[in-house]
Design a protein around this motif. Structure first.
Motif, PDB file in Angstrom:
ATOM      1  N   UNK A  10       0.678  -1.201  -0.062  1.00 26.88           N
ATOM      2  CA  UNK A  10       0.018   0.015  -0.117  1.00 26.88           C
ATOM      3  C   UNK A  10       0.858   1.081  -0.115  1.00 26.88           C
ATOM      4  N   UNK A  11       0.296   2.435  -0.519  1.00 28.48           N
ATOM      5  CA  UNK A  11       0.738   3.752  -0.361  1.00 28.48           C
ATOM      6  C   UNK A  11      -0.071   4.470   0.232  1.00 28.48           C
ATOM      7  N   UNK A  12       0.433   5.135   1.030  1.00 30.69           N
ATOM      8  CA  UNK A  12      -0.432   6.254   1.918  1.00 30.69           C
ATOM      9  C   UNK A  12      -0.083   7.521   1.572  1.00 30.69           C
ATOM     10  N   UNK A  13      -1.114   8.367   1.361  1.00 33.07           N
ATOM     11  CA  UNK A  13      -0.642   9.891   1.498  1.00 33.07           C
ATOM     12  C   UNK A  13      -1.544  10.382   2.747  1.00 33.07           C
ATOM     13  N   UNK A  14      -0.669  11.037   3.659  1.00 29.07           N
ATOM     14  CA  UNK A  14      -1.422  11.446   4.915  1.00 29.07           C
ATOM     15  C   UNK A  14      -2.283  12.595   4.771  1.00 29.07           C
ATOM     16  N   UNK A  15      -1.818  13.562   4.139  1.00 25.87           N
ATOM     17  CA  UNK A  15      -2.507  14.918   3.976  1.00 25.87           C
ATOM     18  C   UNK A  15      -2.439  15.230   2.431  1.00 25.87           C
ATOM     19  N   UNK A  16      -3.561  14.986   1.572  1.00 28.21           N
ATOM     20  CA  UNK A  16      -3.491  15.266   0.351  1.00 28.21           C
ATOM     21  C   UNK A  16      -3.323  16.605  -0.153  1.00 28.21           C
ATOM     22  N   UNK A  17      -2.634  17.005  -1.079  1.00 27.20           N
ATOM     23  CA  UNK A  17      -2.465  18.320  -1.850  1.00 27.20           C
ATOM     24  C   UNK A  17      -2.860  18.338  -3.161  1.00 27.20           C
ATOM     25  N   UNK A  18      -3.320  19.509  -3.602  1.00 34.26           N
ATOM     26  CA  UNK A  18      -3.698  19.488  -4.955  1.00 34.26           C
ATOM     27  C   UNK A  18      -2.835  18.907  -5.816  1.00 34.26           C
ATOM     28  N   UNK A  19      -1.529  19.108  -5.532  1.00 33.83           N
ATOM     29  CA  UNK A  19      -0.468  18.818  -6.443  1.00 33.83           C
ATOM     30  C   UNK A  19      -0.163  17.333  -6.505  1.00 33.83           C
ATOM     31  N   UNK A  20      -0.795  16.327  -5.703  1.00 37.40           N
ATOM     32  CA  UNK A  20      -0.731  15.285  -5.466  1.00 37.40           C
ATOM     33  C   UNK A  20      -1.603  14.234  -6.577  1.00 37.40           C
ATOM     34  N   UNK A  21      -2.568  15.248  -7.223  1.00 33.59           N
ATOM     35  CA  UNK A  21      -3.361  14.579  -8.424  1.00 33.59           C
ATOM     36  C   UNK A  21      -2.697  13.938  -9.366  1.00 33.59           C
ATOM     37  N   UNK A  22      -2.672  12.840  -9.636  1.00 32.17           N
ATOM     38  CA  UNK A  22      -1.775  12.024 -10.603  1.00 32.17           C
ATOM     39  C   UNK A  22      -2.300  10.790 -10.769  1.00 32.17           C
ATOM     40  N   UNK A  23      -1.797   9.976 -11.733  1.00 29.26           N
ATOM     41  CA  UNK A  23      -1.881   8.567 -11.736  1.00 29.26           C
ATOM     42  C   UNK A  23      -0.694   7.812 -10.966  1.00 29.26           C
ATOM     43  N   UNK A  24      -1.259   6.920  -9.986  1.00 25.52           N
ATOM     44  CA  UNK A  24      -0.085   6.127  -9.336  1.00 25.52           C
ATOM     45  C   UNK A  24      -0.105   4.805  -9.812  1.00 25.52           C
ATOM     46  N   UNK A  25       1.200   4.314 -10.164  1.00 24.43           N
ATOM     47  CA  UNK A  25       1.190   3.010 -10.589  1.00 24.43           C
ATOM     48  C   UNK A  25       2.052   2.143  -9.546  1.00 24.43           C
TER      49      UNK A  25
END
Lengths: 110, 117
Positions: free
Chosen positions: B76-91
């Motif tokens: 798993x990949x956890x992003x603790x507190x998302x930001x606008x710039x985290x918008x992406x496709x994660x592979x």
């Protein structure tokens, strides 16, 4: 780690023509890999060439590697509309993860 | 044919929320990776994981990111507190092993599209 630089950024050809994409890099590598990505999909491995190899073939794909010039090329022969995709080179340096370039977008029209 | 599976395929979240992206690598693979791709841009390395620990991470992988292999199959990949710039496709990607520690063919999942509003 350093990425490869693909050239051209975009390529448009007719079905049946050959497509050639190039990848240049600046540091020593263990191997260089080419991947394909259809729009909105995951990456698919095409071919891996080791630093001591000069050429590899896989079906209609031919990859060359020139370590003295630090460059590689991917040739797709007799292209088809289904070859339309983005193509990425990826560098493997000692002990590091694969680093991808920005890719070449290939468009093959029928 | 074995494949890497990722869930969810698309997640929409509000800025500041935590997100967990899940991956099931190919069962006999030992090395696991997360990459991300902002729309139309290059594929960026985030982190590699081997033997239950991070083996390499990029500058992007800051304290807001974490990875875990909670059991024998999930990664798993956890992003603790998302930001606008985290918008992406994660592979997610995995591979078995190559002699000499070199990285061989990576098998990629189809990706999880994250949209942060």
């Amino acid at each position: 780690s350093q990425q490869g630089e693909e050239d051209p950024q975009a390529l448009s050809i007719q079905e049946g023509e050959n497509a050639t994409m190039n990848c240049s890099y600046k540091t020593s590598i263990n191997n260089l890999q080419w991947y394909r990505q259809n729009s909105g999909r995951g990456l698919v491995h095409l071919i891996l060439i080791r630093s001591n190899e000069r050429e590899k073939h896989s079906g209609r794909l031919r990859v060359t590697l020139d370590t003295s010039k630090k460059s590689s090329s991917l040739l797709i022969t007799a292209s088809r509309a289904a070859d339309t995709a983005s193509y990425f080179c990826a560098l493997n340096q000692a002990g590091t993860a694969l680093i991808f370039g920005k890719g070449t977008t290939l468009s093959v029209s029928s | 044919e074995p494949e890497v599976t990722q869930t969810p395929s698309h997640q929409v979240t509000q800025m500041g929320q935590e997100v967990i992206l899940r991956c099931v690598p190919i069962s006999n693979h030992l090395y696991f990776y997360w990459y991300r791709q902002i729309l139309g841009q290059k594929v960026e390395f985030l982190v590699s994981f081997y033997n239950n620990e991070i083996s390499e991470k990029s500058e992007i992988f800051d304290d807001q990111f974490s990875v875990e292999r909670p059991d024998g199959s999930n990664f798993t990949l956890k992003i603790r507190s998302t930001k606008l710039e985290d918008s992406a496709m994660y592979f997610c990607a995995s591979f078995a092993a190559l002699a000499g520690g070199n990285t061989g063919e990576l098998f990629f999942g189809e990706g999880s599209r994250l949209t942060v509003l």
